[in-house]
Design a protein around this motif. Structure first.
Motif, PDB file in Angstrom:
ATOM      1  N   MET A   1       0.854  -1.190   0.000  1.00  0.00           N
ATOM      2  CA  MET A   1       0.000   0.000   0.000  1.00  0.00           C
ATOM      3  C   MET A   1       0.889   1.240   0.000  1.00  0.00           C
ATOM      4  O   MET A   1       1.594   1.501   0.968  1.00  0.00           O
ATOM      5  CB  MET A   1      -0.908  -0.010   1.236  1.00  0.00           C
ATOM      6  N   ALA A   2       0.905   2.006  -1.101  1.00  0.00           N
ATOM      7  CA  ALA A   2       1.803   3.155  -1.232  1.00  0.00           C
ATOM      8  C   ALA A   2       1.184   4.395  -0.607  1.00  0.00           C
ATOM      9  O   ALA A   2      -0.034   4.505  -0.451  1.00  0.00           O
ATOM     10  CB  ALA A   2       2.108   3.398  -2.699  1.00  0.00           C
ATOM     11  N   ASN A   3       2.054   5.348  -0.240  1.00  0.00           N
ATOM     12  CA  ASN A   3       1.631   6.649   0.269  1.00  0.00           C
ATOM     13  C   ASN A   3       0.614   6.518   1.397  1.00  0.00           C
ATOM     14  O   ASN A   3      -0.515   7.013   1.318  1.00  0.00           O
ATOM     15  CB  ASN A   3       1.053   7.491  -0.872  1.00  0.00           C
ATOM     16  N   LEU A   4       1.020   5.860   2.446  1.00  0.00           N
ATOM     17  CA  LEU A   4       0.134   5.657   3.586  1.00  0.00           C
ATOM     18  C   LEU A   4      -0.099   6.966   4.335  1.00  0.00           C
ATOM     19  O   LEU A   4       0.792   7.799   4.451  1.00  0.00           O
ATOM     20  CB  LEU A   4       0.735   4.627   4.542  1.00  0.00           C
ATOM     21  N   ASN A   5      -1.304   7.130   4.859  1.00  0.00           N
ATOM     22  CA  ASN A   5      -1.602   8.234   5.769  1.00  0.00           C
ATOM     23  C   ASN A   5      -2.525   7.695   6.859  1.00  0.00           C
ATOM     24  O   ASN A   5      -2.894   6.514   6.851  1.00  0.00           O
ATOM     25  CB  ASN A   5      -2.243   9.416   5.027  1.00  0.00           C
TER      26      ASN A   5
ATOM     27  N   TRP B   1       5.793   9.612  14.094  1.00  0.00           N
ATOM     28  CA  TRP B   1       7.212   9.811  14.420  1.00  0.00           C
ATOM     29  C   TRP B   1       8.026  10.119  13.167  1.00  0.00           C
ATOM     30  O   TRP B   1       8.836  11.045  13.169  1.00  0.00           O
ATOM     31  CB  TRP B   1       7.747   8.570  15.123  1.00  0.00           C
ATOM     32  N   VAL B   2       7.816   9.363  12.089  1.00  0.00           N
ATOM     33  CA  VAL B   2       8.583   9.634  10.868  1.00  0.00           C
ATOM     34  C   VAL B   2       8.152  10.937  10.212  1.00  0.00           C
ATOM     35  O   VAL B   2       8.897  11.506   9.413  1.00  0.00           O
ATOM     36  CB  VAL B   2       8.482   8.466   9.847  1.00  0.00           C
ATOM     37  N   LYS B   3       6.962  11.433  10.572  1.00  0.00           N
ATOM     38  CA  LYS B   3       6.503  12.724  10.064  1.00  0.00           C
ATOM     39  C   LYS B   3       7.055  13.880  10.893  1.00  0.00           C
ATOM     40  O   LYS B   3       6.711  15.043  10.662  1.00  0.00           O
ATOM     41  CB  LYS B   3       4.971  12.783  10.084  1.00  0.00           C
ATOM     42  N   ASN B   4       7.895  13.565  11.888  1.00  0.00           N
ATOM     43  CA  ASN B   4       8.586  14.571  12.709  1.00  0.00           C
ATOM     44  C   ASN B   4       7.663  15.367  13.621  1.00  0.00           C
ATOM     45  O   ASN B   4       7.979  16.510  13.977  1.00  0.00           O
ATOM     46  CB  ASN B   4       9.399  15.541  11.838  1.00  0.00           C
ATOM     47  N   LEU B   5       6.548  14.780  14.025  1.00  0.00           N
ATOM     48  CA  LEU B   5       5.722  15.443  15.027  1.00  0.00           C
ATOM     49  C   LEU B   5       6.401  15.324  16.390  1.00  0.00           C
ATOM     50  O   LEU B   5       7.103  14.346  16.660  1.00  0.00           O
ATOM     51  CB  LEU B   5       4.319  14.822  15.086  1.00  0.00           C
ATOM     52  N   THR B   6       6.191  16.287  17.250  1.00  0.00           N
ATOM     53  CA  THR B   6       6.799  16.253  18.572  1.00  0.00           C
ATOM     54  C   THR B   6       6.141  15.182  19.429  1.00  0.00           C
ATOM     55  O   THR B   6       4.997  14.778  19.187  1.00  0.00           O
ATOM     56  CB  THR B   6       6.669  17.606  19.277  1.00  0.00           C
ATOM     57  N   LEU B   7       6.858  14.743  20.463  1.00  0.00           N
ATOM     58  CA  LEU B   7       6.288  13.725  21.348  1.00  0.00           C
ATOM     59  C   LEU B   7       5.046  14.232  22.058  1.00  0.00           C
ATOM     60  O   LEU B   7       4.118  13.458  22.318  1.00  0.00           O
ATOM     61  CB  LEU B   7       7.333  13.278  22.374  1.00  0.00           C
ATOM     62  N   ASP B   8       5.000  15.529  22.373  1.00  0.00           N
ATOM     63  CA  ASP B   8       3.805  16.084  23.025  1.00  0.00           C
ATOM     64  C   ASP B   8       2.581  15.923  22.134  1.00  0.00           C
ATOM     65  O   ASP B   8       1.497  15.560  22.614  1.00  0.00           O
ATOM     66  CB  ASP B   8       4.027  17.564  23.342  1.00  0.00           C
ATOM     67  N   VAL B   9       2.736  16.171  20.856  1.00  0.00           N
ATOM     68  CA  VAL B   9       1.613  16.020  19.919  1.00  0.00           C
ATOM     69  C   VAL B   9       1.229  14.554  19.787  1.00  0.00           C
ATOM     70  O   VAL B   9       0.047  14.201  19.800  1.00  0.00           O
ATOM     71  CB  VAL B   9       1.976  16.606  18.539  1.00  0.00           C
TER      72      VAL B   9
ATOM     73  N   MET C   1      18.791  11.078   8.213  1.00  0.00           N
ATOM     74  CA  MET C   1      19.260  10.353   7.027  1.00  0.00           C
ATOM     75  C   MET C   1      18.139   9.528   6.422  1.00  0.00           C
ATOM     76  O   MET C   1      17.988   9.453   5.197  1.00  0.00           O
ATOM     77  CB  MET C   1      20.438   9.456   7.413  1.00  0.00           C
ATOM     78  N   PHE C   2      17.329   8.912   7.279  1.00  0.00           N
ATOM     79  CA  PHE C   2      16.203   8.093   6.807  1.00  0.00           C
ATOM     80  C   PHE C   2      15.205   8.944   6.029  1.00  0.00           C
ATOM     81  O   PHE C   2      14.808   8.601   4.904  1.00  0.00           O
ATOM     82  CB  PHE C   2      15.525   7.423   7.998  1.00  0.00           C
ATOM     83  N   ASN C   3      14.775  10.052   6.622  1.00  0.00           N
ATOM     84  CA  ASN C   3      13.781  10.901   5.963  1.00  0.00           C
ATOM     85  C   ASN C   3      14.325  11.498   4.663  1.00  0.00           C
ATOM     86  O   ASN C   3      13.608  11.601   3.663  1.00  0.00           O
ATOM     87  CB  ASN C   3      13.334  12.020   6.911  1.00  0.00           C
ATOM     88  N   ARG C   4      15.597  11.871   4.666  1.00  0.00           N
ATOM     89  CA  ARG C   4      16.201  12.438   3.467  1.00  0.00           C
ATOM     90  C   ARG C   4      16.294  11.391   2.366  1.00  0.00           C
ATOM     91  O   ARG C   4      16.032  11.674   1.192  1.00  0.00           O
ATOM     92  CB  ARG C   4      17.584  12.999   3.799  1.00  0.00           C
ATOM     93  N   ASN C   5      16.653  10.160   2.747  1.00  0.00           N
ATOM     94  CA  ASN C   5      16.758   9.088   1.762  1.00  0.00           C
ATOM     95  C   ASN C   5      15.399   8.767   1.146  1.00  0.00           C
ATOM     96  O   ASN C   5      15.299   8.544  -0.063  1.00  0.00           O
ATOM     97  CB  ASN C   5      17.349   7.842   2.426  1.00  0.00           C
ATOM     98  N   CYS C   6      14.353   8.747   1.978  1.00  0.00           N
ATOM     99  CA  CYS C   6      13.006   8.484   1.456  1.00  0.00           C
ATOM    100  C   CYS C   6      12.579   9.581   0.490  1.00  0.00           C
ATOM    101  O   CYS C   6      11.960   9.313  -0.542  1.00  0.00           O
ATOM    102  CB  CYS C   6      12.006   8.371   2.602  1.00  0.00           C
ATOM    103  N   LYS C   7      12.913  10.835   0.814  1.00  0.00           N
ATOM    104  CA  LYS C   7      12.563  11.943  -0.066  1.00  0.00           C
ATOM    105  C   LYS C   7      13.322  11.843  -1.381  1.00  0.00           C
ATOM    106  O   LYS C   7      12.736  12.021  -2.460  1.00  0.00           O
ATOM    107  CB  LYS C   7      12.874  13.267   0.627  1.00  0.00           C
ATOM    108  N   ASN C   8      14.620  11.536  -1.304  1.00  0.00           N
ATOM    109  CA  ASN C   8      15.426  11.431  -2.522  1.00  0.00           C
ATOM    110  C   ASN C   8      14.954  10.307  -3.425  1.00  0.00           C
ATOM    111  O   ASN C   8      14.984  10.419  -4.655  1.00  0.00           O
ATOM    112  CB  ASN C   8      16.897  11.223  -2.162  1.00  0.00           C
ATOM    113  N   CYS C   9      14.540   9.187  -2.802  1.00  0.00           N
ATOM    114  CA  CYS C   9      14.110   8.012  -3.576  1.00  0.00           C
ATOM    115  C   CYS C   9      12.618   8.016  -3.879  1.00  0.00           C
ATOM    116  O   CYS C   9      12.116   7.098  -4.537  1.00  0.00           O
ATOM    117  CB  CYS C   9      14.479   6.737  -2.818  1.00  0.00           C
ATOM    118  N   ASP C  10      11.897   9.028  -3.349  1.00  0.00           N
ATOM    119  CA  ASP C  10      10.451   9.142  -3.545  1.00  0.00           C
ATOM    120  C   ASP C  10       9.732   7.873  -3.076  1.00  0.00           C
ATOM    121  O   ASP C  10       8.879   7.323  -3.780  1.00  0.00           O
ATOM    122  CB  ASP C  10      10.137   9.425  -5.016  1.00  0.00           C
ATOM    123  N   THR C  11      10.088   7.411  -1.885  1.00  0.00           N
ATOM    124  CA  THR C  11       9.445   6.232  -1.300  1.00  0.00           C
ATOM    125  C   THR C  11       8.604   6.638  -0.095  1.00  0.00           C
ATOM    126  O   THR C  11       8.878   7.649   0.555  1.00  0.00           O
ATOM    127  CB  THR C  11      10.492   5.195  -0.848  1.00  0.00           C
ATOM    128  N   ASP C  12       7.588   5.847   0.192  1.00  0.00           N
ATOM    129  CA  ASP C  12       6.719   6.116   1.332  1.00  0.00           C
ATOM    130  C   ASP C  12       7.479   5.872   2.628  1.00  0.00           C
ATOM    131  O   ASP C  12       8.039   4.799   2.849  1.00  0.00           O
ATOM    132  CB  ASP C  12       5.484   5.217   1.274  1.00  0.00           C
TER     133      ASP C  12
END
Length: 331
Positions: free
Chosen positions: A1-5, A107-115, A285-296
């Protein structure tokens, strides 16, 4: 399942945040490697365990063996069962599987722990624990199982930067951390490593660990880099006290200078701990790699978690391990 939300996740779990899983959810968890496929576990008699529905289990399923064993007087059933979560990313957690997957998404979307705590109704202690588990996953995926950057014809810019200095020497004192990094100019792939020393031995070892031989390496005039031409690299240096771009070679380190700004913005603004720097940098590094490779990001993260917490070493299940099932249904 691509582009999960979150909406797709909620639908995948039949719009329930807890309770028994459905077959579609189980299939997705198996595709991500978070739950093993049938045949992974063997009972003490060597029979493969199968997923069976169980009303007493919080997840609605357990691994069970119902193979008939021929006895002296009559056949008996080999009634062995263990938790669905045994040795997986979900093992020994009181959270529902939906909440764990949703935590990973936020977490991978970089939301704070409080949120995250507010959105998932979890405690500070639980959020801190799962944040640590998530950092462990990306560190294993991006650092332990690294892919080297560079190669013939590729340009890698390297530099060091200090994290955690007080602005204009004012405010509370922050424990500083030096970070050594490199970025491949053509693809934006990068590596980031916290270091205590910036001497030749320390930096050269990291360079060899992360950058392929034959790479064009561009740096400043830091003395630790003087040996790179002798180590199989094509080395260019830029004197920043004179120019930002060398007028003769036209080489520069603008790419990695820009990288530092993004890295520092991604770091937690409060309660930043030096102990966790490896995890913080691995997450970037993980988030940057996903953005560079256009992966979910979530699918990639869950597959990394499945590889790290891999229960697929096929071995007989000892009888005492069945106690996990009793723990699971008591949650």
């Amino acid at each position: 399942m691509a582009n999960l939300n979150l909406i797709k996740l909620y639908d995948l779990f039949d719009c329930k945040i807890d309770g028994p899983l459905n077959e579609r959810t189980l299939q997705s968890l198996q595709e991500w490697g978070l739950i093993p496929r049938e045949g992974t576990y063997l009972c003490p008699e060597g029979h493969p365990l199968k997923l069976k529905q169980c009303a007493q289990s919080v997840d609605g399923y357990v691994w069970r063996c119902t193979t008939a064993i021929k006895g002296k007087k009559k056949n008996v059933r080999c009634d062995v069962y263990i938790s669905l979560r045994k040795d997986t990313f979900f093992a020994k957690s009181r959270l529902s599987i939906f909440k764990i997957v949703a935590f990973a998404y936020l977490w991978v979307k970089n939301l704070t722990l409080d949120v995250i705590m507010e959105e998932l109704s979890i405690s500070n202690h639980t959020a801190s624990d799962w944040s640590s588990f998530c950092r462990e996953v990306v560190y294993d995926g991006m650092v332990v199982n690294k892919n080297k950057i560079g190669g013939l014809g590729k340009v890698v810019e390297i530099d060091e930067s200090k994290f955690g200095r007080r602005k204009y020497h004012r405010g509370h004192r922050v424990e500083g951390q030096w970070v050594f990094g490199g970025v491949e100019r053509e693809t934006n792939r990068c590596f980031l490593v916290p270091v205590e020393k910036r001497d030749k031995e320390t930096l050269l070892k990291i360079i060899k660990d992360w950058i392929l031989p034959g790479t064009i390496v561009v740096s400043d005039f830091w003395k630790a880099y003087d040996c790179l031409s002798e180590e199989g690299y094509i080395h260019f240096r830029v004197n920043h006290s004179i120019d930002f771009k060398d007028p003769d070679t036209e080489q520069h380190t603008n790419t990695i200078e820009g990288l530092w700004r993004h890295v520092k913005c991604s770091m937690p603004q409060y309660h930043r701990k030096k102990l966790f720097f490896n995890g913080y940098l691995a997450k970037f590094m993980f988030n940057r790699n996903c953005k560079n490779c256009d992966t979910d990001r979530l699918s990639t993260f869950l597959k990394m978690a499945g590889r790290l917490y891999n229960p697929c070493s096929i071995k007989p299940v000892e009888e005492e391990e069945q106690e996990e099932y009793e723990i699971e249904i008591s949650l």
